[in-house]
Design a protein around this motif. Sequence first.
Motif, PDB file in Angstrom:
ATOM      1  N   LEU A 138      45.226  29.057  30.343  1.00  0.00           N
ATOM      2  CA  LEU A 138      46.469  28.881  29.511  1.00  0.00           C
ATOM      3  C   LEU A 138      47.819  29.413  29.968  1.00  0.00           C
ATOM      4  N   TYR A 139      47.736  30.608  30.729  1.00  0.00           N
ATOM      5  CA  TYR A 139      49.082  30.917  31.474  1.00  0.00           C
ATOM      6  C   TYR A 139      48.645  31.807  32.793  1.00  0.00           C
ATOM      7  N   LEU A 140      49.637  32.041  33.404  1.00  0.00           N
ATOM      8  CA  LEU A 140      49.445  33.175  34.530  1.00  0.00           C
ATOM      9  C   LEU A 140      50.841  33.940  34.426  1.00  0.00           C
ATOM     10  N   ASN A 141      50.517  35.392  34.795  1.00  0.00           N
ATOM     11  CA  ASN A 141      51.552  36.462  34.768  1.00  0.00           C
ATOM     12  C   ASN A 141      51.314  37.246  35.745  1.00  0.00           C
ATOM     13  N   PRO A 142      51.991  37.854  36.499  1.00  0.00           N
ATOM     14  CA  PRO A 142      51.770  38.814  37.590  1.00  0.00           C
ATOM     15  C   PRO A 142      51.424  40.308  36.719  1.00  0.00           C
ATOM     16  N   ASP A 188      33.385  32.518  47.559  1.00  0.00           N
ATOM     17  CA  ASP A 188      33.850  32.946  48.994  1.00  0.00           C
ATOM     18  C   ASP A 188      35.401  33.000  49.024  1.00  0.00           C
ATOM     19  N   LEU A 189      36.054  34.179  49.480  1.00  0.00           N
ATOM     20  CA  LEU A 189      37.506  34.361  49.681  1.00  0.00           C
ATOM     21  C   LEU A 189      38.078  34.337  50.988  1.00  0.00           C
ATOM     22  N   ARG A 190      37.275  33.979  51.974  1.00  0.00           N
ATOM     23  CA  ARG A 190      37.341  34.188  53.188  1.00  0.00           C
ATOM     24  C   ARG A 190      38.731  33.125  53.815  1.00  0.00           C
ATOM     25  N   ASP A 191      39.744  33.471  54.297  1.00  0.00           N
ATOM     26  CA  ASP A 191      40.968  32.751  54.474  1.00  0.00           C
ATOM     27  C   ASP A 191      41.843  32.222  53.366  1.00  0.00           C
ATOM     28  N   GLY A 192      41.432  32.900  52.157  1.00  0.00           N
ATOM     29  CA  GLY A 192      42.196  32.592  50.947  1.00  0.00           C
ATOM     30  C   GLY A 192      42.980  33.504  50.206  1.00  0.00           C
ATOM     31  N   ALA A 193      43.110  33.327  49.209  1.00  0.00           N
ATOM     32  CA  ALA A 193      44.097  34.115  48.349  1.00  0.00           C
ATOM     33  C   ALA A 193      43.385  34.891  46.871  1.00  0.00           C
ATOM     34  N   PHE A 194      43.720  36.072  47.011  1.00  0.00           N
ATOM     35  CA  PHE A 194      43.370  36.978  45.686  1.00  0.00           C
ATOM     36  C   PHE A 194      44.597  37.631  45.286  1.00  0.00           C
ATOM     37  N   LEU A 195      44.680  37.163  43.928  1.00  0.00           N
ATOM     38  CA  LEU A 195      46.092  37.727  43.267  1.00  0.00           C
ATOM     39  C   LEU A 195      45.971  38.502  42.031  1.00  0.00           C
ATOM     40  N   HIS A 196      46.757  39.492  41.948  1.00  0.00           N
ATOM     41  CA  HIS A 196      46.820  40.122  40.499  1.00  0.00           C
ATOM     42  C   HIS A 196      47.541  39.345  39.428  1.00  0.00           C
ATOM     43  N   LEU A 197      46.919  38.292  38.960  1.00  0.00           N
ATOM     44  CA  LEU A 197      47.606  37.536  37.915  1.00  0.00           C
ATOM     45  C   LEU A 197      46.825  37.628  36.715  1.00  0.00           C
ATOM     46  N   SER A 198      47.456  37.799  35.685  1.00  0.00           N
ATOM     47  CA  SER A 198      46.635  37.626  34.453  1.00  0.00           C
ATOM     48  C   SER A 198      46.504  36.351  33.933  1.00  0.00           C
ATOM     49  N   CYS A 199      45.382  36.029  33.592  1.00  0.00           N
ATOM     50  CA  CYS A 199      45.250  34.494  32.808  1.00  0.00           C
ATOM     51  C   CYS A 199      44.354  34.507  31.686  1.00  0.00           C
ATOM     52  N   TYR A 200      44.587  33.971  30.777  1.00  0.00           N
ATOM     53  CA  TYR A 200      43.690  33.791  29.504  1.00  0.00           C
ATOM     54  C   TYR A 200      43.037  32.341  29.913  1.00  0.00           C
ATOM     55  N   ASN A 201      41.650  32.624  30.076  1.00  0.00           N
ATOM     56  CA  ASN A 201      40.778  31.174  30.149  1.00  0.00           C
ATOM     57  C   ASN A 201      39.975  31.042  29.012  1.00  0.00           C
ATOM     58  N   ARG A 202      40.448  29.735  28.170  1.00  0.00           N
ATOM     59  CA  ARG A 202      39.748  29.349  27.057  1.00  0.00           C
ATOM     60  C   ARG A 202      38.553  28.561  27.198  1.00  0.00           C
ATOM     61  N   GLU A 203      37.461  29.003  26.612  1.00  0.00           N
ATOM     62  CA  GLU A 203      36.257  28.134  26.972  1.00  0.00           C
ATOM     63  C   GLU A 203      36.245  26.700  25.888  1.00  0.00           C
ATOM     64  N   ARG A 204      35.974  25.745  26.416  1.00  0.00           N
ATOM     65  CA  ARG A 204      36.041  24.311  25.456  1.00  0.00           C
ATOM     66  C   ARG A 204      34.489  24.361  25.075  1.00  0.00           C
ATOM     67  N   PRO A 205      34.386  23.286  23.902  1.00  0.00           N
ATOM     68  CA  PRO A 205      33.007  22.964  23.368  1.00  0.00           C
ATOM     69  C   PRO A 205      32.062  22.495  24.441  1.00  0.00           C
ATOM     70  N   ASP A 206      32.713  21.634  25.534  1.00  0.00           N
ATOM     71  CA  ASP A 206      31.925  21.182  26.578  1.00  0.00           C
ATOM     72  C   ASP A 206      31.378  21.940  27.589  1.00  0.00           C
ATOM     73  N   GLY A 207      31.752  23.424  27.513  1.00  0.00           N
ATOM     74  CA  GLY A 207      31.582  24.431  28.400  1.00  0.00           C
ATOM     75  C   GLY A 207      32.185  24.693  29.525  1.00  0.00           C
ATOM     76  N   ALA A 213      38.641  37.881  29.091  1.00  0.00           N
ATOM     77  CA  ALA A 213      39.129  36.777  29.896  1.00  0.00           C
ATOM     78  C   ALA A 213      39.886  37.220  30.947  1.00  0.00           C
ATOM     79  N   GLN A 214      40.691  38.055  30.909  1.00  0.00           N
ATOM     80  CA  GLN A 214      41.812  38.693  31.749  1.00  0.00           C
ATOM     81  C   GLN A 214      41.016  39.185  32.909  1.00  0.00           C
ATOM     82  N   PHE A 215      39.950  39.817  32.842  1.00  0.00           N
ATOM     83  CA  PHE A 215      38.915  40.626  33.950  1.00  0.00           C
ATOM     84  C   PHE A 215      38.195  39.836  34.505  1.00  0.00           C
ATOM     85  N   ARG A 216      37.691  38.426  34.108  1.00  0.00           N
ATOM     86  CA  ARG A 216      36.918  37.764  34.914  1.00  0.00           C
ATOM     87  C   ARG A 216      37.624  37.235  36.376  1.00  0.00           C
TER      88      ARG A 216
END
Length: 200
Positions: free
Chosen positions: A77-81, A53-72, A152-155
Motif C-alpha cells: 500500500l505504501y513505501l516510506n523510509p 537471494d539478495l546477491r547483487d541486489g538491494a535491501f532497503l529500510h523502507l516501511s511498507c504495509y502489505n495487505r493480504e487479499r482473499p486469493d492469498g 506487516a512492516q517487519f516482514r
Amino acid sequence: MKDLNLPLTRADVESLELGEMVTLSGTVTMSIGLPTHRRMVELLDAGQPLPVDLRDGAFLHLSCYNRERPDGGHDALYLNPTTSTRYNAYMPRLVEGAGLRLVGGKGGLDEASVAALQRQGCAYLSFLGGGCALLSQAIRRVVSVHWPEEIAQFRLLTLEVQALGPATVAIDAHGHSLYEQLRAQAVARLRGGQAVQALP
C-alpha cells in the motif's frame, strides 16, 4: 538522474558518484524490523540461506504495509523510509554475508558499516524522508512475503518497482560519506567561530 536496473555488478556500483541522484527498477527487498535483521544475521551465521537471494541486489529500510487479499496474494500500500542507524549492529554482516550491492533508508550508517560497504562494493542510498506519496508510485507488484508471523512492516518483503526514488548516493562504494562530510563541515564552522547565534 540515473535509473539503476537490478541486479547490479560491483563495477556498476563502484561507478556511482557521491551525491549522484538515482532511481531503482527491478526487485528490491525491505524490512524495518529489528527482529528481522537479527533473524537474517542468525541464518547467515548458521550457514543457512536467507528466504530470498539478495546477491547483487538491494535491501532497503523502507516501511511498507502489505495487505493480504482473499486469493492469498498481497498488495503493497505504501513505501516510506526509516532511519538506518537503528540497524548498525547488523548491517556489516548483512552487507557482506548476503552479497548486497545497495542498501538504503535515511540517516546513514556508522563507520563499521561504511567499511563493510567498501569491502563488498556496495553503496548506501538516502531516500526522501516524508516522501511516501512519491516513493509509493514506484510499486508494481509484491513478489514475495516471508515471515508472515511478524507485523506487516517487519516482514521480509520483496517488491517489483519501477523508477523507485529519487535517492541520493549518500555513501559510495569507496568509503566516502556525505554524512561524514557534513559533520566535518559543521565541526570546522564551530571551531572557526561561525556557529549560528541564538536569536534574542
